[in-house]
Design an enzyme around this catalytic site. Structure first.
Site, PDB file in Angstrom:
ATOM      1  N   LYS B 140     -21.076   4.474  12.009  1.00 26.46           N
ATOM      2  CA  LYS B 140     -19.976   5.315  12.481  1.00 26.46           C
ATOM      3  C   LYS B 140     -20.025   6.102  13.587  1.00 26.46           C
ATOM      4  O   LYS B 140     -19.163   6.189  14.524  1.00 26.46           O
ATOM      5  CB  LYS B 140     -18.870   5.914  11.595  1.00 26.46           C
ATOM      6  CG  LYS B 140     -18.158   4.898  10.315  1.00 26.46           C
ATOM      7  CD  LYS B 140     -17.412   5.655   9.514  1.00 26.46           C
ATOM      8  CE  LYS B 140     -18.363   6.178   8.327  1.00 26.46           C
ATOM      9  NZ  LYS B 140     -19.037   5.206   7.225  1.00 26.46           N
ATOM     10  N   LYS B 239     -13.441   7.142  10.000  1.00 27.52           N
ATOM     11  CA  LYS B 239     -12.601   5.909  10.041  1.00 27.52           C
ATOM     12  C   LYS B 239     -11.169   5.862  10.502  1.00 27.52           C
ATOM     13  O   LYS B 239     -11.056   4.823  11.463  1.00 27.52           O
ATOM     14  CB  LYS B 239     -12.756   5.405   8.457  1.00 27.52           C
ATOM     15  CG  LYS B 239     -13.968   4.971   7.976  1.00 27.52           C
ATOM     16  CD  LYS B 239     -13.995   4.805   6.472  1.00 27.52           C
ATOM     17  CE  LYS B 239     -15.463   4.808   5.867  1.00 27.52           C
ATOM     18  NZ  LYS B 239     -15.374   4.528   4.377  1.00 27.52           N
ATOM     19  N   GLY B 356     -20.391  -0.241  -0.394  1.00 28.96           N
ATOM     20  CA  GLY B 356     -21.433  -1.066  -1.063  1.00 28.96           C
ATOM     21  C   GLY B 356     -22.358  -1.961   0.018  1.00 28.96           C
ATOM     22  O   GLY B 356     -21.766  -2.319   0.976  1.00 28.96           O
TER      23      GLY B 356
HETATM   24  N1  LIG Z   1     -23.459   1.936   2.181  1.00 31.62           N
HETATM   25  C1  LIG Z   1     -22.278   1.487   2.512  1.00 31.62           C
HETATM   26  O1  LIG Z   1     -21.483   1.195   1.460  1.00 31.62           O
HETATM   27  C2  LIG Z   1     -21.707   1.604   4.066  1.00 31.62           C
HETATM   28  C3  LIG Z   1     -20.598   1.259   4.079  1.00 31.62           C
HETATM   29  C4  LIG Z   1     -19.922   1.267   5.503  1.00 31.62           C
HETATM   30  C5  LIG Z   1     -20.834   1.767   6.562  1.00 31.62           C
HETATM   31  N2  LIG Z   1     -22.285   2.261   6.069  1.00 31.62           N
HETATM   32  C6  LIG Z   1     -22.855   2.963   7.201  1.00 31.62           C
HETATM   33  O2  LIG Z   1     -24.371   2.226   7.321  1.00 31.62           O
HETATM   34  C7  LIG Z   1     -25.113   2.950   7.867  1.00 31.62           C
HETATM   35  C8  LIG Z   1     -26.261   2.672   6.941  1.00 31.62           C
HETATM   36  O3  LIG Z   1     -26.039   3.121   5.587  1.00 31.62           O
HETATM   37  P1  LIG Z   1     -27.167   3.104   4.698  1.00 31.62           P
HETATM   38  O4  LIG Z   1     -26.603   3.370   3.229  1.00 31.62           O
HETATM   39  O5  LIG Z   1     -28.062   1.986   4.712  1.00 31.62           O
HETATM   40  O6  LIG Z   1     -28.031   4.392   4.939  1.00 31.62           O
HETATM   41  P2  LIG Z   1     -29.468   4.801   4.466  1.00 31.62           P
HETATM   42  O7  LIG Z   1     -29.809   3.996   3.236  1.00 31.62           O
HETATM   43  O8  LIG Z   1     -29.629   6.214   4.710  1.00 31.62           O
HETATM   44  O9  LIG Z   1     -30.384   4.163   5.721  1.00 31.62           O
HETATM   45  C9  LIG Z   1     -30.418   4.726   7.152  1.00 31.62           C
HETATM   46  C10 LIG Z   1     -31.554   4.097   7.985  1.00 31.62           C
HETATM   47  O10 LIG Z   1     -31.495   4.627   9.299  1.00 31.62           O
HETATM   48  C11 LIG Z   1     -32.719   4.716   9.666  1.00 31.62           C
HETATM   49  N3  LIG Z   1     -32.586   5.706  10.789  1.00 31.62           N
HETATM   50  C12 LIG Z   1     -32.241   7.172  10.898  1.00 31.62           C
HETATM   51  N4  LIG Z   1     -32.245   7.398  11.891  1.00 31.62           N
HETATM   52  C13 LIG Z   1     -32.539   6.535  12.888  1.00 31.62           C
HETATM   53  C14 LIG Z   1     -32.897   6.137  14.443  1.00 31.62           C
HETATM   54  N5  LIG Z   1     -32.537   7.313  15.232  1.00 31.62           N
HETATM   55  N6  LIG Z   1     -32.837   5.146  14.757  1.00 31.62           N
HETATM   56  C15 LIG Z   1     -33.279   4.006  13.933  1.00 31.62           C
HETATM   57  N7  LIG Z   1     -33.059   4.028  12.819  1.00 31.62           N
HETATM   58  C16 LIG Z   1     -33.006   5.439  11.930  1.00 31.62           C
HETATM   59  C17 LIG Z   1     -33.339   5.430   8.463  1.00 31.62           C
HETATM   60  O11 LIG Z   1     -34.784   5.193   8.599  1.00 31.62           O
HETATM   61  P3  LIG Z   1     -35.709   5.896   7.461  1.00 31.62           P
HETATM   62  O12 LIG Z   1     -35.871   4.738   6.706  1.00 31.62           O
HETATM   63  O13 LIG Z   1     -36.969   6.224   8.256  1.00 31.62           O
HETATM   64  O14 LIG Z   1     -35.105   7.118   6.908  1.00 31.62           O
HETATM   65  C18 LIG Z   1     -32.925   4.571   7.255  1.00 31.62           C
HETATM   66  O15 LIG Z   1     -33.841   3.270   7.280  1.00 31.62           O
HETATM   67  C19 LIG Z   1     -24.663   4.557   7.866  1.00 31.62           C
HETATM   68  O16 LIG Z   1     -24.482   4.640   9.233  1.00 31.62           O
HETATM   69  C20 LIG Z   1     -23.671   4.105   6.889  1.00 31.62           C
HETATM   70  O17 LIG Z   1     -22.548   5.280   7.237  1.00 31.62           O
HETATM   71  C21 LIG Z   1     -22.594   2.357   4.743  1.00 31.62           C
END
Ligand SMILES: NC(=O)c1ccc[n+]([C@@H]2O[C@H](COP(=O)([O-])OP(=O)(O)OC[C@H]3O[C@@H](n4cnc5c(N)ncnc54)[C@H](OP(=O)(O)O)[C@@H]3O)[C@@H](O)[C@H]2O)c1
Ligand SMILES: NC(=O)c1ccc[n+]([C@@H]2O[C@H](COP(=O)([O-])OP(=O)(O)OC[C@H]3O[C@@H](n4cnc5c(N)ncnc54)[C@H](OP(=O)(O)O)[C@@H]3O)[C@@H](O)[C@H]2O)c1
Lengths: 376, 376
Positions: B140, B239, B356
């Protein structure tokens, strides 16, 4: 500026509303870099084609005049001398559309928009699609013909849109398509897909008699001219068939179990509409009252639903828990519940007005705009 | 066969699930004439780029290995010698992506898919977009920066997709976009946009204490590591901002009135997560219990909602009728109600799981597939 030339088939309630929407969205669309050019409009007897196919198409004042004339009951041919256009009828009309399709199809592109209520447009739609054109439908019939024709029609899947055939403007088809293409397998779809039957079921729940409800619905304009077209469940079955085929099932209308709300002795072949309304209907009151009472004694409500599951599509009355999404429904809204791996315990639910010229035409327009990347 | 090359930014829960979905959808997508080629994957410290950008991209076995390594906590750079690929870090990584974008952008096309949780990708996303590439986001933050950056990012509106930023895979953005482009003006959007806060409000209604609920939610993995990230309302506000901007409003995060469920004295600058959980939380129990009781005495329930109306976006607690779509909600589902000319008395409602990794990644994949007409 991207130009989307269209030919509109059918200029009834939905088709006219579409023309109105196109006119009133001119500035919105032009901000998005799009202009919709109406190059032809047809009704059941003839086709008007703009003299100016390659440039601007029919002028907005002329489109408004078409709407006025058609809603006053005049045929399109009465307008021949008003716009800069030609009139074609019968086979000539079809050939003319095909010729426009072949000249525009592979250059600027063309969308043929079926807002007719005819089963006969399918051959034309298949032909223009094979010529590289796009097809948008509010008309369910070409999608509910035999499976081979259906598959031919949708074989260029990105060039066909038919959101308004199910739930009018509600994003049902778009959502099902998204879920499928994300690899999330859909296991079940349950929906109330008829505003008319939704209204009837709500009113039955209030304790009113079936015959009174149907007569009132007819006089409010909620039903087809012959209410049996709604009560037969055929319209819901067509919607169910479209959804089932979207899931990849190779089924036909004849494979769907359809529960009609009237017995075959009361059908159009045995009874006039007038007799059905004045005599037939009231003979159904007791049985439906009983079914509502039986459901209610178990804490359930009666709904007319379409259930798509285990390669089968069934359409008819079901008892549902009062506090389910479908059970809570009041009035004419449509509800569709989609169950899949991601939406397993708690379904993806889409709900809202599922009929009406305004929302149906809005859905058609959104479909046209969504095709923009295919246009030059 | 249409090829969609992608570079994935972020390989956390969502990014890895996306790679799994891409692999398991190979045969589905190939039936649709599409192949997704992963040409690069990054995490917070480095970028792996396939040696084979122009042909097949990374092999599926290598993608699976990336997922295994990252979920075991290893950085991407530990995989350098496993696939046929190059490793880049820092500025080199960014420059490499831009160079791939300029070579593929105007030929076969490229989609840069942001599944990171970083606010720093925006510059890169703007750059690749201006080079003709597509952008897909679950993240986001790039969409909730200053309005000028937002407008630059979405200026090629057909080349950007961000369905999963609101309601995860639920078709909220797609539906709002459809309604807008059909010329049906949206007057109001009301939604519960946080699964965590939905769960909290349901549990409060059951009579449980706020502190217990939040601690339980944390231990069930429903909250962020620091639950204040959910309780602050900031995620819901982001959002809401995305939806408001979709309506064409030129507003910023600072224009949104956000009600936090904890006072600023309990914020991360004044209190550790542990202290908040063990001491801070329970001091909030009484006040929330009272608010629930007040609502209930009027036949209402308390919900944490986002209301977008009259050019204002507000986020916080609201009393709502028990039998409204939002009032009936139980557990973590999201609900969005859209009011417009077509959906005036009875809104267009979209409901379902709004969080999720599985559904979020499915939404990202559907976005990628939806871009196919822009690819050669
Ligand atoms: N999970 C949900 O239900 C959900 C729903 C809607 C939206 N989202 C959004 O989706 C995104 C990912 O969520 P997630 O749950 O997968 O988060 P996460 O598990 O914390 O993973 C984030 C990933 O981004 C990487 N990262 C951080 N800074 C970066 C950069 N500058 N360039 C490239 N990669 C970078 C991190 O690297 P490292 O592995 O090195 O730490 C990690 O691999 C977030 O923005 C979240 O708000 C999630
Ligand atoms: N209204 C809704 O709520 C709704 C919702 C979803 C889908 N739909 C579907 O949308 C379609 C249009 O509905 P409507 O309410 O506008 O129907 P309508 O008012 O009956 O109009 C039908 C139009 O189609 C024309 N037509 C008939 N056969 C034709 C043919 N072979 N070629 C070209 N035009 C032909 C008719 O011509 P004449 O003017 O010469 O009779 C008329 O203009 C129907 O298929 C309906 O099922 C409607």
């Amino acid at each position: 500026m991207k130009s989307i030339p269209i030919i509109l088939l059918g200029c009834g309630g939905v088709g006219r509303q579409l023309l109105h929407h196109i006119i009133s969205c001119r500035s919105l669309h032009s901000k998005q870099g799009i202009v919709i050019r109406v190059v032809g409009v047809s009704d059941s007897s003839s086709l008007l084609v703009s003299d100016d196919i390659m440039l601007s198409g029919m002028r907005d004042e002329f489109l408004a005049e078409i709407c006025r004339a058609k809603s006053a009951g005049s045929p399109l041919k009465s307008l021949l001398n008003h716009g800069h256009c030609q009139l074609y009828t019968g086979q000539d009309a079809l050939e003319n559309i095909v010729s426009i399709a072949s000249s525009l199809g592979r250059s600027t592109g063309l969308a043929v928009v079926d807002c007719s209520a005819s089963a006969e447009t399918i051959g034309l739609l298949e032909q223009v699609s094979s010529l590289g054109c796009c097809v948008v439908l509010a008309n369910k019939k070409p999608l509910t013909c035999g499976i081979d024709d259906f598959e031919k029609l949708v074989s260029h899947f990105r060039r066909i849109r038919f959101e308004s055939t199910v739930g009018a403007g509600l994003p049902v088809i778009a959502s099902v398509t998204r879920v499928i293409s994300s690899g999330d397998p859909i296991s079940r779809i349950v929906g109330t897909l008829s505003g008319t039957l939704g209204y009837v079921m709500s009113e039955l729940e209030e304790g009113k008699a079936f015959s009174e409800i149907v007569r009132a619905a007819k006089s409010l304009g909620y039903t087809e001219p012959d209410p049996r077209d709604d009560l037969s469940g055929m319209d819901v079955a067509r919607k169910g068939l479209i959804l089932s085929r979207l899931l990849g099932w190779r089924i036909n209308l004849s494979d769907i179990k359809i529960e009609s709300l009237y017995p075959s002795e009361f059908g159009p072949n045995s009874m006039s509409t007038e007799d059905f309304l004045s005599k037939g209907l009231s003979q159904l009151d007791v049985k439906l009252k009983e079914r509502v009472a039986t459901a209610s004694s178990k804490g359930n409500v009666l709904r007319y639903v379409c259930v798509i599951e285990d390669s089968r599509c069934n359409v008819g009355l079901r008892e549902l828990p009062k506090d389910s999404a479908l059970g809570r429904l009041r009035g004419g809204d449509n509800v569709v519940e989609i169950y899949s791996r991601c939406y397993k315990n708690s379904p993806l639910v889409i709900q809202g007005a599922g009929a009406g010229n305004d929302t149906t035409a809005a859905g058609v327009l959104a479909d046209i705009i969504d095709l923009q990347d295919l246009f030059a």
